[in-house]
Design a protein around this motif. Sequence first.
Motif, short mmCIF file in Angstrom:
data_model
loop_
_atom_site.label_atom_id
_atom_site.label_comp_id
_atom_site.label_asym_id
_atom_site.label_seq_id
_atom_site.Cartn_x
_atom_site.Cartn_y
_atom_site.Cartn_z
N LEU A 65 -7.66 -24.63 9.16
CA LEU A 65 -6.94 -23.92 8.09
C LEU A 65 -6.81 -22.43 8.41
O LEU A 65 -5.74 -21.84 8.26
N GLY A 66 -7.92 -21.87 8.88
CA GLY A 66 -7.91 -20.44 9.19
C GLY A 66 -6.93 -20.12 10.31
O GLY A 66 -6.17 -19.16 10.24
N LEU B 7 -20.63 -32.27 7.13
CA LEU B 7 -20.54 -30.80 7.06
C LEU B 7 -19.80 -30.26 8.28
O LEU B 7 -19.03 -29.29 8.18
N LEU B 8 -20.02 -30.89 9.42
CA LEU B 8 -19.32 -30.46 10.62
C LEU B 8 -17.81 -30.68 10.45
O LEU B 8 -16.99 -29.81 10.80
N ALA B 9 -17.45 -31.82 9.86
CA ALA B 9 -16.02 -32.11 9.67
C ALA B 9 -15.38 -31.07 8.76
O ALA B 9 -14.29 -30.56 9.04
N VAL B 10 -16.06 -30.74 7.67
CA VAL B 10 -15.50 -29.72 6.76
C VAL B 10 -15.38 -28.38 7.49
O VAL B 10 -14.39 -27.65 7.32
N SER B 11 -16.38 -28.07 8.32
CA SER B 11 -16.34 -26.81 9.06
C SER B 11 -15.14 -26.76 9.99
O SER B 11 -14.47 -25.73 10.11
N VAL B 12 -14.89 -27.87 10.67
CA VAL B 12 -13.76 -27.91 11.59
C VAL B 12 -12.45 -27.75 10.81
O VAL B 12 -11.54 -27.03 11.23
N TRP B 13 -12.37 -28.43 9.68
CA TRP B 13 -11.18 -28.31 8.84
C TRP B 13 -10.97 -26.86 8.43
O TRP B 13 -9.85 -26.33 8.46
N LEU B 14 -12.04 -26.19 8.08
CA LEU B 14 -11.94 -24.77 7.70
C LEU B 14 -11.38 -23.96 8.87
O LEU B 14 -10.50 -23.10 8.69
N LEU B 15 -11.86 -24.26 10.07
CA LEU B 15 -11.40 -23.55 11.25
C LEU B 15 -9.90 -23.76 11.45
O LEU B 15 -9.14 -22.81 11.70
N LEU C 177 -4.29 -21.92 11.22
CA LEU C 177 -2.92 -22.12 10.74
C LEU C 177 -2.45 -20.91 9.95
O LEU C 177 -1.32 -20.44 10.10
N ARG C 178 -3.34 -20.41 9.12
CA ARG C 178 -2.95 -19.29 8.27
C ARG C 178 -2.68 -18.06 9.13
O ARG C 178 -1.74 -17.31 8.90
N ARG C 179 -3.53 -17.91 10.15
CA ARG C 179 -3.33 -16.74 11.01
C ARG C 179 -1.98 -16.82 11.72
O ARG C 179 -1.26 -15.84 11.85
N ARG C 180 -1.61 -18.05 12.16
CA ARG C 180 -0.35 -18.19 12.89
C ARG C 180 0.84 -18.02 11.94
O ARG C 180 1.79 -17.32 12.23
N ARG C 181 0.75 -18.69 10.77
CA ARG C 181 1.90 -18.70 9.88
C ARG C 181 1.87 -17.58 8.87
O ARG C 181 2.86 -17.34 8.18
N GLY C 182 0.74 -16.96 8.71
CA GLY C 182 0.62 -16.01 7.61
C GLY C 182 0.53 -16.81 6.32
O GLY C 182 0.09 -17.95 6.32
N GLY C 183 0.96 -16.22 5.25
CA GLY C 183 1.02 -16.98 4.01
C GLY C 183 -0.26 -16.91 3.22
O GLY C 183 -1.24 -16.33 3.65
N PRO C 184 -0.22 -17.53 2.04
CA PRO C 184 -1.32 -17.38 1.11
C PRO C 184 -2.56 -18.16 1.54
O PRO C 184 -2.45 -19.14 2.29
N TRP C 185 -3.69 -17.73 1.06
CA TRP C 185 -4.97 -18.34 1.39
C TRP C 185 -5.52 -19.00 0.13
O TRP C 185 -5.68 -18.37 -0.90
N PHE D 241 -15.95 -18.41 -2.42
CA PHE D 241 -15.89 -19.69 -1.73
C PHE D 241 -15.90 -19.49 -0.21
O PHE D 241 -16.64 -20.14 0.52
N THR D 242 -15.09 -18.53 0.25
CA THR D 242 -14.86 -18.43 1.69
C THR D 242 -16.04 -17.84 2.46
O THR D 242 -16.43 -18.36 3.50
N VAL D 243 -16.61 -16.75 1.93
CA VAL D 243 -17.65 -16.06 2.70
C VAL D 243 -18.81 -17.00 3.04
O VAL D 243 -19.18 -17.15 4.21
N PRO D 244 -19.41 -17.69 2.04
CA PRO D 244 -20.50 -18.60 2.41
C PRO D 244 -20.04 -19.78 3.26
O PRO D 244 -20.77 -20.21 4.15
N LEU D 245 -18.84 -20.26 3.00
CA LEU D 245 -18.38 -21.42 3.78
C LEU D 245 -18.23 -21.05 5.25
O LEU D 245 -18.54 -21.86 6.14
N VAL D 246 -17.78 -19.84 5.52
CA VAL D 246 -17.65 -19.41 6.92
C VAL D 246 -19.03 -19.36 7.57
O VAL D 246 -19.22 -19.83 8.70
#
Lengths: 340, 470
Positions: free
Chosen positions: B355-356, B345-353, B358-366, B233-238
């Motif tokens: 999420l990424g 598609l742009l909105a989903v891309s921004v959301w992905l950014l 947030l995860r980097r700051r907080r750590g935690g599961p992906w 899911f992640t690799v193509p979405l990025v």
Amino acid sequence: MLANTALAAMWVGLTCYALFGGADFGAGLWDLLAGGSERGRPPRRLIEHSIGPVWETNHVWLIFVVVMLWTGFSPVFAAVMSTLYIPLTLTALGIIARGAAFAFRKVSTEVWQQRLFGGFFALSSVVTPYFLGSVAGAVASGRVPPGLAKGNLVTGWLNPTSALGGVLAVLTCAFLAAVYLSGDAARTGEDDLAVYFRHRALVTGVVTGVVALAGIAVLHADAPQLFHGLTHRALPLVVVSAVLGVVSLALLMRARLTSVRVTAATAVAAVLWSWGVAQYPAMLPPSVTVRDSASQSSVLGASLAALAAGALLLVPSLLWLYSLFQRRPAPATGDGERGA
Amino acid sequence: MQPIASGPRALAATVVHQGDLDAARAQMGFSLAWHIVLACLGVGLPLLTLIVEWRGVRTGDPSYRLLARRWARAMGVLFAVGAVSGTILSFEMGLLWPGLMGTYGQVIGLPFAMEGIAFFIEAIFLGIYLYAWDRLSPRTHLLTGVPIVVAGVASAFFVVCANAWMNQPRGFTLRDGKVVHVDPWAAMFNPATPPQTTHMILAALMVAAFLTSSVYAVALLRGRRDRYHRLGFTVPLVLGAIVTPVQLFVGDWAARFIAHYQPVKLAAMEGVYRTGDHVPLTIAGIAGPRGLRYGLRIPDGLSLLVGYSPNTVIKGLEEVPPDQRPPVTGVHLAFDLMVACGLFLLAVSVWLLVLGLLRRRRGGPWLEGESRPLRAFLALGVLTGPAAVVALECGWTVTEEGRQPWIVWGLLRVHDAVNVAPGLMAGLWLVVVVYALMTVATVYVLRRLTRDRPVPLAPQEHDVREYPVV
């Protein structure tokens, strides 16, 4: 000069399509005739294995020929495509059914699916070369006049010379395929299969020769101009083809499976070139010549330059592709799905 | 403004049955619409496969390696179907439009010849890539994928060059209906080439990326949250998220190009009837006799978008006679739908950014847990694939429909290019049936590929003995 070079390049492409793509079509015919699921398994497996890595590459020669024709001789392309749109539409559908079904069969696991896709693959492998051969017959017998859809849409491709072209195309494909496949089987040590395909090569070789001889009478009656060309200017090539055909049969009898590949392919190529030489300089007999229909030299020069540059990339790649699968593989690395 | 003369009638002098003209357009339209999705996957999927194979070789992670194997298989099926459906198109250029090819075939032949070479390279290396996993070292095998990607992008470039020429015909002189003084390079590199090819190649990457990720989004929603599915899911979405913002700028460039070079097309895209300044931007709406009805109007919007000033003059459809205007409703709605899908598609891309980050700051599961935002994100992820395809098809509708009634902008009408032979309608039905069957079979086969049981698409040497071909 440039026009003749472009024509020659196109004819080389057509020859490659006949020799490589033709063998793939022929393999489809043998797939069709291989018998029930149990009996037909070994030859079908060999066919699948032999043409799997190369059929797409072999198919591209056709695209090359089509593009060269429309770039180099646009009015000829327009005339042929519009007058013969019925057999050419059927050819196009045959190509699509064949390629898709072959790819689908490879990923099918159940018998009924393999039968269904295999059936589509095999049937379209027979009808497609027939239609292509009948298109060649239509052009060669002067049934495609210049202009848009000016020829007869039905008798243009339903006539004696087209029928001869179609039958000969199917037979030569079958012959080439049987020759190549017997060699492939011998190389992988499947001696039974080598014999199996060697017998079929002998039979189709003889039948092709008989049909070609009978075809002389057909051409004499139906396409006198082509007949004249074949018996005069193109006679040496016709003789070469006949002699190499006989030599191929002799080599097959002695099971010389490597050298027969060369003689069989050259014999088929000689048939194609004898048609070209017999008809030259007419593109659409009797009236339209190479000079009348050729594109401007700026176009021909640019296209040939692009081809020459492309050939520098293509030739080594092609050689690598064909040689890679003629060698025995290195031991499996285990990087496959099973290992994962 | 381009001079739009009533061009020469080319070779076609015979009267054409209107029904057959529609049949020819329908056949070309849907075989192109069908092929173009496959063509996009042919450009983008090899890149994705190489990325995961490269990660697999570098890290030895089995999930990456499995992804590479599975995507390579799908690539094999899709390439086969794409190759044959592309061949049909080259036939159809002559079968359906001999009036175009007879006159202008030589002008646009060069990019097609180059496309042929690129396609050759693709086919050769695809054969090697798919069938030689166990004949080459992992690194060499990875390298054999690079020509597939490069040639795929090059093919797309060359083919769209030819289409761009139909929008901006250059590189020849017409004398008494005959083409003279052909400059094939000027024809190939016409003004429409840069925006159109760039827009298309990015679109191809987006379609391949979002379609692939949406397949894995479905699996993630169904609770299959293992590393294999998360990576799938992640690799193509990025990749999609990287390309989408760029596409926004390129799309703007392409629209601005059209405003300058094909103002009638822009007028149809935006539903502008009368020339003037302070032109509003109308979203949605249906063409009426005097303008768009039922649309949402943003005052001065179009003038601002095109020229950054409300005083920018926009040319309207009234600039050309009625018989030279493209159909407004279809073109306009297709354009709006394309833009809407792009923004989604742009909105989903921004959301992905987000999420990424947030995860980097907080750590935690992906992509773990069942939180509502995550499920919403995955649900939108499922929609990205279809949205990208809709945007693609709408974009092509705008390009082709917006060029009507011309097949070669300002020079040759579609009506004068069509095959004059009768019976094209029968051919259309035949082709529809074959494509329908092929669609069903392709979807069925691809679905089977996602099943767990390993099936070799490209049987390697060691598979051949036990491989069951009936």
